[in-house]
Design an enzyme around this catalytic site. Structure first.
Site: not given
Ligand code: 5MM
Length: 340
Positions: A177, A219
């Site tokens: 990602e 991702k």
């Molecule tokens: C970019 O965030 C990931 C995808 O979520 P969205 O669709 O809301 O953008 C998400 O998997 C993210 O990596 C996790 O929520 C973990 O984020 P944090 O900031 O808590 O490590």
């Protein structure tokens, strides 16, 4: 590393026109979202919310895999069933976020590098014993004055590739990602340039670290104008810019691209994914699907507000948003479907 096992898991995560559910918010992020919704920021509230998600009836109609966080993978439902078992019994593959977060990159003001490689081999082994079959690592790239720099892009690409290699060694499919953030006033063209540059470096690093492309999932962000940009391109323009960028940078051996939503509204995240699948249907070497967190979860969180009495309604909202994204993955979504 068992090549075929990795290929089979990656295919299972992308099968039947479904997508992934990101429910791997760290405690800090989850608490921030709870605070906004007026929900107590306790371990029990986080457990109850994640129980609501994993026990949503029919979730597997649209979701092949759920990405968990370290706290969540250890948690159980009120009746004592581990979340991993609930998911597996429902036909959903459990995954785990293994990065330790984006930290300030030394000597690169305003830029981040994701940490978590130290001890990762041991942590992966433990997660596999708990039932995880795939993992996720997020790199954060910011667009701004003079950034992203090559130093930041290379550091993050290298870490993503090292993480992916460790995953594949453990027969765990890596979700890779690299997120170019939507925050800011930048144009779609700036996002396109940054995304293209980042992806070139990521795939170069994956090659250097011998990562098997058939056994991974990308991702990424969509190619979008900044949230505060005065010019907001149409759904079709975003779809075209996004797919053109990936056709230039992502090898055909990669089985699937599962987008993050990144702060888009649920409706836009569905509409844009749908437009890509409609406009490029027969011209894509890889599956285009979703791995959304906010764009699936937000309505459910707003309805739940920490109240037991709201669980069923919140689950219906979660089911509905997941189903809309499955429709978008097929190119069958339209705005009229937003009405429950
Ligand atoms: C970019 O965030 C990931 C995808 O979520 P969205 O669709 O809301 O953008 C998400 O998997 C993210 O990596 C996790 O929520 C973990 O984020 P944090 O900031 O808590 O490590």
């Amino acid at each position: 590393m068992t090549r075929q096992k990795l290929i089979d898991t990656a295919r299972a995560l992308l099968a039947n026109y479904k997508g992934l559910l990101a429910m791997d918010e760290s405690t800090e992020t989850c608490n921030k979202r709870f605070a906004k919704a007026g929900i107590p920021q306790t371990e029990e509230a986080r457990r109850a919310y994640r129980e609501l998600i994993v026990t949503t009836p029919g979730l597997a109609d649209s979701i092949n895999g759920a990405i968990l966080y370290d706290e969540t993978i250890h948690q159980k439902t009120k009746d004592g069933t581990p979340f991993v078992k609930v998911l597996t019994d429902a036909g959903i593959i459990p995954g785990i976020k293994v990065d330790m977060g984006a930290k300030d990159l030394a000597l690169f003001p305003g830029e981040k590098v994701t940490e978590g490689l130290d001890g990762l081999r041991t942590r992966l082994k433990a997660y596999v014993e708990m039932g995880a079959r795939f993992a996720k690592w997020r790199a954060v790239i910011t667009i701004g004055d003079g950034i992203p720099t090559l130093g930041c892009i290379e550091a993050n690409a290298h870490a993503l590739a090292r993480y992916a290699a460790l995953c594949q060694e453990a027969d765990v499919v890596p979700i890779i990602e690299p997120e170019v953030l939507m925050d800011g006033t930048h144009s779609l063209e700036a996002c396109r340039a940054a995304t293209e540059e980042v992806l070139h470096h990521v795939f170069e690093a994956l090659h250097a670290q011998r990562v098997m492309l058939e056994g991974m999932i990308l991702k990424p962000n969509m190619v979008l104008p900044g949230l505060a940009s005065p010019k907001q391109e149409s759904v079709d323009e975003v779809a075209d810019a996004t797919v053109e960028t990936f056709l230039r940078t992502v090898p055909a051996a990669v089985p699937g691209i599962a987008f993050l939503s990144g702060g888009q509204s649920g409706e836009l995240a569905s509409a844009r994914l749908n437009a890509m699948n409609v406009r490029f249907k027969s011209r894509l070497p890889w599956v285009l699907t979703f791995s959304y967190s906010r764009a699936i979860q937000q309505p459910a969180l707003d309805i739940w507000r920490g109240e037991e009495a709201n669980v069923a309604a919140a689950q219906q909202a979660l089911y509905h948003r997941a189903a809309l994204n499955r429709a978008a993955r097929c190119g069958d979504y339209n705005a009229a479907m937003e009405k429950p």
